[in-house]
Enzyme design. Sequence first.
Site, mmCIF file in Angstrom:
data_model
loop_
_atom_site.group_PDB
_atom_site.id
_atom_site.type_symbol
_atom_site.label_atom_id
_atom_site.label_comp_id
_atom_site.label_asym_id
_atom_site.label_seq_id
_atom_site.Cartn_x
_atom_site.Cartn_y
_atom_site.Cartn_z
ATOM 1 N N GLY B 29 -2.331 9.140 -2.032
ATOM 2 C CA GLY B 29 -1.280 9.202 -3.035
ATOM 3 C C GLY B 29 0.011 8.513 -2.638
ATOM 4 N N CYS B 237 -18.426 9.957 -31.629
ATOM 5 C CA CYS B 237 -18.570 8.505 -31.759
ATOM 6 C C CYS B 237 -19.436 8.179 -32.977
ATOM 7 C CB CYS B 237 -19.200 7.935 -30.493
ATOM 8 S SG CYS B 237 -19.664 6.200 -30.625
ATOM 9 N N CYS B 240 -22.843 6.340 -31.510
ATOM 10 C CA CYS B 240 -23.849 7.008 -30.683
ATOM 11 C C CYS B 240 -23.786 8.524 -30.818
ATOM 12 C CB CYS B 240 -23.703 6.607 -29.219
ATOM 13 S SG CYS B 240 -22.349 7.448 -28.361
HETATM 14 ZN ZN LIG Z 1 -20.579 5.982 -28.522
#
Ligand SMILES: [Zn+2]
Lengths: 187, 284
Positions: B29, B237, B240
């Site tokens: 970091g 989505c 998909c």
């Molecule tokens: Zn997708």
Amino acid sequence: MQAQMLEGGFAEAPRDAAIAFRAAMRAMAMPGAIETLTGAAGPAPLSPAASVLLLTLCDPDTPIHLAWAHDTQDVQEWITFHTGAPFVAADQAMFALGSWEALAPHQDYAIGTAEYPDRAATLIVEMPALAAQGACLSGPGIETEAQLTVPDIAFSQVNARLYPLGVDMFLTHGNRVAALPRSTQVR
Amino acid sequence: MTDYNFAYLDEQTKRMIRRAILKGLAVPGYQVPFASREMPMPYGWGTGGVQLSAAVMTPDDTFKVIDQGSDDTTNAVSIRRFFERTAGVAVTEETQEATVIQTRHRIPETPLEAGQILVYQVPIPEPLRFLEPSEVETRKMHSLEEYGLMHVKLYEDISQHGAIATAYAYPVMVRDRYVMDPSPIPKFDNPKLHSPAIQLFGAGREQRIYAVPPFTKVVSLDFEDYPFEASKAEGACALCGADNSYLDEVIMDDAGHRMFVCSDSDFCTTRRARGHVGTEGVPS
Ligand SMILES: [Zn+2]
């Protein structure tokens, strides 16, 4: 001696160094993981792993401290020829090389500053043995716990308490390497 | 014979970057300064990620580049070609196949595995920069762990918006010590910063390298009354049907119809190839 100085470098530096760095990076990213370093071999008592680390990481910008048995003319000439790195006292070193005992006093090395903790030395410690047994490691890079032979548990505990300051170590034996960054808790 | 070095950069530059990477891994970091080099890249993508990829690449690697989740943008394609040509590496679009993944603005949906390396292109590495323009001051603040102002700013966000409004580059605390900018990934990706992979961050213009080793503790800053939430757009989505991936809103036609699709193109393609279909998708 001249011949020895010229030998033992990388056959094909860009590729050999890239492959070596991957191993060194994996070691530093995953304390306790033992990686293999091949492709270079300096004069005794330099281990192949330490030789490869020097060729991969050192150049005229990285002052090196050679401790005792490693501070020989052969080793110096080999490092100078292959890397051009200058040799300095412990407290000036970006890299230090030797056995754990020879590297003493260990508090002499740079541990970085509060604003620049990266300005800390990397010790390359030549180990009499290196295996996944012994001390118990935890911290970044380690899922739960790892086991590793380490040079000095008490020193590593003090070093870890300095975090984010502290020295980082590569441990070398033969062609094998592991790392012990300052972020690792050792017990 | 080629007229450039393996992976383009000269060996001395690679050594300098490699030393910075090792120190970055030793202090997760913390932003390590390095001397950034010019790279033959189109303007606008940044060179920090490319320089890191050049320093870590080996001939045996399989390389993937994503830009906002996509493998197909002009920049992703040109960077992939660059290393195909200069390092002779294999390339892929499949997250699982890749050994080195360079990214801008996303972490792949497919969980990364041990041994993989994720290289982030970072525009502004300093998480405190919007509070304090002076580099001298921010460096001092990090050294003293002076992160109170950062918390105040986040809390102000809540009082004004009812939630933490920062949606990208959401700051994290690394290993209980350094506040770090994870680059402009959506905060949906923040939990993935705790990963078995090695994560390297490069900012070329600002000349900083930082790192998160595998399994390092990374915590998104939050408050007891407003815990951190890895939020994303509601819904699934359209192509998909995935309801667990980060979604981009895209305009479909001139009439302004919109749909949500996976930002991670490889994740979406792989799902569709396996027979998953969304409301607007066609079976493949
Ligand atoms: Zn997708």
